[in-house]
Design a protein around this motif. Structure first.
Motif, PDB file in Angstrom:
ATOM      1  N   ASP A  13       0.863  -1.188   0.000  1.00  0.00           N
ATOM      2  CA  ASP A  13       0.000   0.000   0.000  1.00  0.00           C
ATOM      3  C   ASP A  13       0.894   1.231   0.000  1.00  0.00           C
ATOM      4  N   VAL A  14       0.580   2.188  -0.867  1.00  0.00           N
ATOM      5  CA  VAL A  14       1.341   3.433  -0.934  1.00  0.00           C
ATOM      6  C   VAL A  14       0.358   4.594  -0.938  1.00  0.00           C
ATOM      7  N   VAL A  15       0.560   5.560  -0.036  1.00  0.00           N
ATOM      8  CA  VAL A  15      -0.337   6.706   0.075  1.00  0.00           C
ATOM      9  C   VAL A  15       0.496   7.984   0.137  1.00  0.00           C
ATOM     10  N   GLU A  16       0.106   8.975  -0.673  1.00  0.00           N
ATOM     11  CA  GLU A  16       0.799  10.268  -0.630  1.00  0.00           C
ATOM     12  C   GLU A  16       0.418  11.018   0.642  1.00  0.00           C
ATOM     13  N   LEU A  17       1.376  11.644   1.271  1.00  0.00           N
ATOM     14  CA  LEU A  17       1.166  12.340   2.535  1.00  0.00           C
ATOM     15  C   LEU A  17       1.093  13.850   2.320  1.00  0.00           C
ATOM     16  N   SER A  18       0.175  14.479   3.027  1.00  0.00           N
ATOM     17  CA  SER A  18       0.117  15.937   3.012  1.00  0.00           C
ATOM     18  C   SER A  18       1.202  16.527   3.905  1.00  0.00           C
ATOM     19  N   SER A  19       1.612  15.761   4.915  1.00  0.00           N
ATOM     20  CA  SER A  19       2.728  16.141   5.780  1.00  0.00           C
ATOM     21  C   SER A  19       3.310  14.864   6.374  1.00  0.00           C
ATOM     22  N   THR A  20       4.463  14.958   6.966  1.00  0.00           N
ATOM     23  CA  THR A  20       5.112  13.765   7.525  1.00  0.00           C
ATOM     24  C   THR A  20       5.054  13.752   9.052  1.00  0.00           C
ATOM     25  N   THR A  21       4.076  14.412   9.619  1.00  0.00           N
ATOM     26  CA  THR A  21       3.904  14.382  11.067  1.00  0.00           C
ATOM     27  C   THR A  21       3.367  13.020  11.490  1.00  0.00           C
ATOM     28  N   THR A  22       3.548  12.692  12.744  1.00  0.00           N
ATOM     29  CA  THR A  22       3.030  11.430  13.266  1.00  0.00           C
ATOM     30  C   THR A  22       1.521  11.359  13.118  1.00  0.00           C
ATOM     31  N   SER A  23       0.843  12.477  13.349  1.00  0.00           N
ATOM     32  CA  SER A  23      -0.611  12.512  13.234  1.00  0.00           C
ATOM     33  C   SER A  23      -1.070  12.170  11.823  1.00  0.00           C
ATOM     34  N   SER A  24      -0.413  12.742  10.817  1.00  0.00           N
ATOM     35  CA  SER A  24      -0.766  12.461   9.426  1.00  0.00           C
ATOM     36  C   SER A  24      -0.520  10.995   9.087  1.00  0.00           C
ATOM     37  N   ILE A  25       0.599  10.458   9.559  1.00  0.00           N
ATOM     38  CA  ILE A  25       0.944   9.063   9.265  1.00  0.00           C
ATOM     39  C   ILE A  25      -0.050   8.099   9.907  1.00  0.00           C
ATOM     40  N   THR A  26      -0.402   8.344  11.170  1.00  0.00           N
ATOM     41  CA  THR A  26      -1.341   7.440  11.839  1.00  0.00           C
ATOM     42  C   THR A  26      -2.734   7.516  11.227  1.00  0.00           C
ATOM     43  N   ASN A  27      -3.134   8.695  10.753  1.00  0.00           N
ATOM     44  CA  ASN A  27      -4.435   8.803  10.083  1.00  0.00           C
ATOM     45  C   ASN A  27      -4.473   7.975   8.805  1.00  0.00           C
ATOM     46  N   VAL A  28      -3.387   7.995   8.041  1.00  0.00           N
ATOM     47  CA  VAL A  28      -3.307   7.178   6.824  1.00  0.00           C
ATOM     48  C   VAL A  28      -3.326   5.696   7.182  1.00  0.00           C
ATOM     49  N   MET A  29      -2.602   5.325   8.216  1.00  0.00           N
ATOM     50  CA  MET A  29      -2.594   3.929   8.644  1.00  0.00           C
ATOM     51  C   MET A  29      -3.989   3.461   9.050  1.00  0.00           C
ATOM     52  N   LYS A  30      -4.717   4.323   9.736  1.00  0.00           N
ATOM     53  CA  LYS A  30      -6.083   3.962  10.148  1.00  0.00           C
ATOM     54  C   LYS A  30      -6.953   3.677   8.936  1.00  0.00           C
ATOM     55  N   GLN A  31      -6.804   4.471   7.868  1.00  0.00           N
ATOM     56  CA  GLN A  31      -7.579   4.251   6.637  1.00  0.00           C
ATOM     57  C   GLN A  31      -7.234   2.911   6.011  1.00  0.00           C
ATOM     58  N   ILE A  32      -5.954   2.583   5.968  1.00  0.00           N
ATOM     59  CA  ILE A  32      -5.522   1.313   5.381  1.00  0.00           C
ATOM     60  C   ILE A  32      -5.998   0.135   6.229  1.00  0.00           C
ATOM     61  N   PHE A  33      -5.881   0.267   7.552  1.00  0.00           N
ATOM     62  CA  PHE A  33      -6.307  -0.814   8.437  1.00  0.00           C
ATOM     63  C   PHE A  33      -7.819  -1.002   8.389  1.00  0.00           C
ATOM     64  N   ALA A  34      -8.550   0.065   8.111  1.00  0.00           N
ATOM     65  CA  ALA A  34     -10.005  -0.060   7.976  1.00  0.00           C
ATOM     66  C   ALA A  34     -10.366  -0.927   6.777  1.00  0.00           C
TER      67      ALA A  34
END
Length: 280
Positions: A26-47
């Motif tokens: 899975d590859v997702v483009e990030l709007s920022s590289t903060t921990t908050s942004s990364i965990t939000n993307v992970m939550k979407q993938i895990f969903a």
């Protein structure tokens, strides 16, 4: 086990996750590289795919932060880190990044290329990453027989399960809301139609026919055809239909056991419907 890492491609930042068992990426483009942004993307993938038991990452500040540790604890994930300054010890993540970069460097559509890669059978087992992860092969733009795309599950059993669940939900909903099954309408029945958006007036009309589904009807009103659900229609008499309906409310809608049609309007609508079908 899922490996994760960040990488740059054409001035954009991406998060990559790779499943150790299936090699699914899975590859997702990030709007920022903060921990908050990364965990939000992970939550979407895990969903979509479920929560992994373990995540393996490097020791970057985003993954070694207190916020990321709390995220892993909340989701019941064991977080493992690679040896500092030793990228190759991050298991599958680093090779997967190099693979994605090679694919994308020659691709016009990055995500179609990624889809084709996920659905290509792995060497030696004749199963793709997607089949290993999902139990079925997603459709892509490459020619494939319908048999290849069928999941390895009993589709009939699954359909019966969801049909039963839906029927059970309907029973509970009807009991809670006090829903009553409305009497079906027949061709030629006189009705009043719920006001259209932006209007307070009820329109008189007659039922022309059912439309596909049991509770959907084609209505003729003043020479025009409308499609309405049964809950937006009230039975009435032909005499009531001849009234001025601009101020009718629910209490003024008369109901008779046997409804009669407004013959002239009905014939006009039928002729109009036939013309439309001929022209179409």
């Amino acid at each position: 086990m899922v490996g994760c890492d960040l990488f740059d491609f054409q001035l954009s930042k991406y998060l990559l996750l790779v499943d150790y068992y299936s090699k699914y990426i899975d590859v997702v483009e990030l709007s920022s590289t903060t921990t908050s942004s990364i965990t939000n993307v992970m939550k979407q993938i895990f969903a979509c795919h479920g929560i992994p038991l373990r995540i393996r990452s490097d020791n970057g500040p985003q993954f070694s932060s207190t916020r990321f540790n709390k995220f892993c604890q909340a989701y019941g994930i064991e977080h493992q880190t690679s040896s500092p300054h030793f990228q190759s010890s991050n298991g599958e993540a680093e090779p997967a990044i190099q693979r994605v970069k090679r694919l994308w460097s020659k691709a016009e559509d990055k995500y179609l290329t990624l889809l084709d890669y996920r659905t290509t059978p792995l060497e030696g087992i004749k199963l793709s990453q997607a089949q290993l992860l999902m139990g079925g092969r997603p459709r892509n733009t490459l020619p494939a027989s319908t048999e290849i795309l069928k999941p390895r599950i009993d589709a009939i059993v699954v359909k019966e399960h969801f049909n039963k669940k839906k029927a059970k939900q309907k029973v509970y909903y009807d009991l809670k809301r006090g829903v009553k099954e409305l009497k079906p309408l027949e061709q030629g029945d006189s009705i009043h139609m719920n006001p259209l958006p932006g209007s307070k007036s009820w329109k008189s009309g007659t039922v022309v026919k059912h439309y596909g589904r049991p509770r959907s009807y084609v209505i003729c009103s003043r020479g025009r055809l409308y499609r309405r659900n049964r809950r937006h229609l009230r039975e009435t008499s032909e005499a009531a239909n001849q009234q001025d309906t601009t101020t009718l409310d629910d209490g003024q809608l008369g109901v008779s056991d046997k409804q009669h049609e407004s013959r002239r309007e009905h014939r006009e609508c039928i002729r109009g419907e036939r013309r439309d079908s001929t022209n179409g």
